[in-house]
Design a protein around this motif. Structure first.
Motif, PDB file in Angstrom:
ATOM      1  N   THR A 126      -0.589  65.859  35.832  1.00 32.70           N
ATOM      2  CA  THR A 126      -1.829  66.436  35.304  1.00 32.70           C
ATOM      3  C   THR A 126      -2.636  66.935  36.492  1.00 32.70           C
ATOM      4  OG1 THR A 126      -3.043  64.320  35.409  1.00 32.70           O
ATOM      5  CG2 THR A 126      -1.860  64.839  33.353  1.00 32.70           C
ATOM      6  N   THR A 162      -6.471  68.320  37.413  1.00 28.33           N
ATOM      7  CA  THR A 162      -7.842  68.474  36.944  1.00 28.33           C
ATOM      8  C   THR A 162      -8.738  68.866  38.111  1.00 28.33           C
ATOM      9  OG1 THR A 162      -8.254  66.104  37.299  1.00 28.33           O
ATOM     10  CG2 THR A 162      -7.578  66.795  35.079  1.00 28.33           C
ATOM     11  N   SER A 208       4.034  69.731  32.342  1.00 21.07           N
ATOM     12  CA  SER A 208       2.963  69.119  31.556  1.00 21.07           C
ATOM     13  C   SER A 208       3.337  67.691  31.175  1.00 21.07           C
ATOM     14  CB  SER A 208       2.695  69.934  30.292  1.00 21.07           C
ATOM     15  OG  SER A 208       2.298  71.249  30.628  1.00 21.07           O
ATOM     16  N   ALA A 209       2.337  66.828  31.200  1.00 23.23           N
ATOM     17  CA  ALA A 209       2.558  65.426  30.851  1.00 23.23           C
ATOM     18  C   ALA A 209       2.671  65.263  29.344  1.00 23.23           C
ATOM     19  CB  ALA A 209       1.410  64.583  31.392  1.00 23.23           C
ATOM     20  N   ARG A 223      -2.383  64.108  39.478  1.00 24.45           N
ATOM     21  CA  ARG A 223      -1.776  62.812  39.156  1.00 24.45           C
ATOM     22  C   ARG A 223      -0.344  63.052  38.714  1.00 24.45           C
ATOM     23  NH1 ARG A 223      -7.039  62.562  37.204  1.00 24.45           N
ATOM     24  NH2 ARG A 223      -8.314  60.901  38.163  1.00 24.45           N
TER      25      ARG A 223
END
Length: 276
Positions: free
Chosen positions: A154, A156, A178-179, A202
């Protein structure tokens, strides 16, 4: 339809045209060749071609964006071959005639700077993308993760807007996917962009992460942050320096000190988590 990456490479092309023309007129052939070499390899091949791959996906994609990127690539290559022609004429003649369908590069016009306005924001965007991609690749290398291996992650940022495109681009260039619902972060990377925006990455490397290598990386970053605190404290604690230095310089050092303190707190927390 031009992206920040498109505007950046076109701006750099304009700068290289002016620079190369001036150096050749001044008979500085070595410097002209060196400048073209670094533009071709370090900027066009190392970065813009990689960014263009994101804009021209293997499948799907926006037709307008794809066509625009192809036009930019064609424009840059056309002008680059013209600029390189005095140095590697046989290579450029073959490539240019194949690319353009023109009669001969020998009789083609010398490149001229375009009438586009320079976009400093595009250069900043690319510099931030380069810094973020380089940091993620460094982490992957430290963890011995194969470049081709996709890793759930991820990304952010502390501010949205144009940063979203930057995060998407960085993820594509570093093979981050993508998680899903099973995502559980095992490591975290933070990077402050030139705009002051902090990006947090992360990743979930369950079963693949080298805990010892991650601790070593964090300790190295922690030592660098602690040294930054000591260096800035020494300058800010010198009344003579603070009194004579321009206010902007002092403010910049204070900002560096604040960031270093925040980095120490973050790195200490992450090291403690790995020791659990």
């Amino acid at each position: 339809a031009l992206t920040p990456a498109d505007r950046w490479i076109l701006d750099r092309l304009d700068e290289v045209i002016v620079q190369t023309t001036g150096l050749l007129e001044d008979f500085q052939f070595g410097k002209a060749a060196e400048g073209l070499y670094h533009f071709a390899w370090d900027e066009l091949c190392d970065w813009y071609l990689e960014l263009a791959k994101v804009q021209i996906p293997v499948t799907g994609g926006d037709p307008v964006r794809i066509a625009s990127t192809q036009q930019v690539l064609g424009t840059v290559l056309d002008n680059l071959f013209r600029l390189l022609h005095p140095f590697v004429p046989y290579v450029t003649e073959t490539l240019w005639t194949s690319l353009t369908g023109g009669e001969s590069l020998v009789i083609a016009a010398w490149p001229q700077r375009s009438d586009r306005s320079c976009d400093p924001g595009a250069a900043t965007w690319v510099a931030d993308a380069q810094a973020l991609v380089t940091e993620i690749r460094r982490f992957r290398a430290d963890q011995s993760l194969a470049p081709s291996r996709k890793v759930p992650a991820t990304l952010t940022a502390t501010a949205a807007g144009t940063t979203e495109a930057l995060l998407t681009t960085a993820a594509a260039l570093t093979r981050l996917e993508s998680a899903d619902d099973s995502f559980a972060a095992t490591a975290e990377i933070q990077l402050a962009l030139s705009t002051g925006v902090v990006v947090t990455v992360r990743v979930d490397t369950s079963g693949t992460i080298d805990t010892a290598a991650e601790k070593a990386r964090l300790r190295k970053d922690l030592a660098a942050a602690q040294k930054e605190i000591a260096d800035t404290a020494k300058k800010l604690g010198n009344p003579e320096f603070v009194g004579r230095a321009p206010a902007a310089v002092v403010d910049k050092i204070r900002a560096r000190a604040a960031k270093a303190v925040a980095d120490v707190d973050s790195l200490t927390t992450r090291l403690a988590a790995l020791d659990r």
